[in-house]
Design an enzyme around this catalytic site. Sequence first.
Site, PDB file in Angstrom:
ATOM      1  CB  VAL A   1      -0.725  -0.063   1.261  1.00 16.20           C
ATOM      2  CG1 VAL A   1      -1.952   1.708   1.276  1.00 16.20           C
ATOM      3  CG2 VAL A   1      -1.744  -1.219   1.537  1.00 16.20           C
ATOM      4  CB  CYS A   2       0.578   4.193  -2.297  1.00 11.92           C
ATOM      5  SG  CYS A   2       1.903   5.709  -2.321  1.00 11.92           S
ATOM      6  CB  ILE A   3       3.508   5.153   2.448  1.00 12.41           C
ATOM      7  CG1 ILE A   3       3.807   5.747   4.510  1.00 12.41           C
ATOM      8  CG2 ILE A   3       4.629   6.591   2.694  1.00 12.41           C
ATOM      9  CD1 ILE A   3       5.313   5.874   4.936  1.00 12.41           C
TER      10      ILE A   3
END
Lengths: 101, 130, 129
Positions: free
Chosen positions: B77-79
Site C-alpha cells: 500500500v502506497c504510504i
Amino acid sequence: MTMLHTINKSPFERNAFDSCLTHVKKGSAILLIEDGVYGATQGTAGATKLAAAMKDVAVYALQADVEMRGMQGRLIDGVKLVDYGGFVDLVTQHQNTQAWL
Amino acid sequence: MKLAVLVNEGPYTHQASDTAYLFTRAALEKGHEIFRVFFYHDGVNNGTRLTVPPQDDRNIVKRWTELAEKHKLDLVVCIAAAQRRGILDENEAKRQGKDANNIAPGFRISGLGQLIEAGIQADRLVTFGD
Amino acid sequence: MTDEMMEEGGKIKKFLYINRKAPHGTIYALESLEVVLISAAFEQDVSLAFIDDGVYEIVKGQDTKGAEIKNFSPTYRALEGYDIEKLYVEKESMDARGLTEKDLLVPVKVLTAKEMADLMESQDVVMSF
C-alpha cells in the site's frame, strides 16, 4: 513488438474507447473489460469503428464481464472471448500493456 | 513470467479491484510469479481490515489477504496515498500520533519507490483503475 | 532510494507515464506526478505523455486559491531539475481543446497521434493514470 490495450469504460461514458482506437497500431490487441465490453456490441454507435479497426487489430472481450452485463449473444463478429487466464496470456504475449482508464 | 499489478481504485465502488484480484489469481494458477501488487490512489482502501461487507457478498479485503497468505504475495500500500486516506499500520499510527491502525493482514505500507521497482523488475506491469 | 535498489541497478527501462485526466476534478494528475518525481531517483529512461484531458494538467494560469486546493502545476516546471525532460503533448488533443503550445507552462515536444502511438509501442513500461 506489439502492445495490449485494455479498455474498461463504456464508449458512451468516456473517450477511452475512441482514444484507444486512435492510438492502436497494426498487429496490436485490444481487450475489453468491465464496462468496456459494451464497446464490443452490435448496433452501437462505435460498432462500425471497432469493426474497421478489427482489420488490423485483434479484439478480445473478457467473458465474465460480457456475461455479467447480459451482453452475450450481442457481440460483434470476430470479437474473441477470453477468461481471466486468457487475459494473463494476452499480457504475457505482448511487449507491454496500456490501460485506457 | 514475472508480473506486477497496480490497483488504483478501492473495493466495491469500482470493479477494478475485483478484476485485479481475478487476474492475479489466474496468473498464479498459470504458474507465473507475481512480483508485487501495488495499491495506489483509492486503491489503498483495499488494505483496511475494518470493512464489513454483507455476508452474501464477496469479501474483497479478506480475499486479498488469503491470496497473499497462500502464495506469499507482496501486497504493498502506497504510504503517501495511505496517509491521505487514513490507512495506517502500527508503526505509522505511532509515528503520526493516531490512536488506532487498520492495515489488513498480508498488506504492508511502503513508498512509491516500490512501484517503480516493480516496473523495473517485473516483465510486465498491468494496471487496473478507473 | 534504498541500498537494495542500488544493488539492483544497471537495469534501465523505458517508462512512459500517460496523463489523460484533467488536473483538479480528481486526484489522479497530482498523484501521478508524485510517481514521476519518485521515479527520477531510479535513473530510468522516463517520458511523460499528455493526451486527451491530460493536456489541461500543464495549462498556464491555474489559480487554485479560491478552491482552497494546493496548486501543483508549478511542479511540472521543476521536472527539468530532476532530469525529466521528455514531455510529449498530442497535437490532436490540443487542437480539440482550442489550445496551442503557447498556452502550456512547460516546454514540450508536440507529437501527432500517430507519433504518440509509436512512442507508446517503444516503451517497456506504460503507466497510465
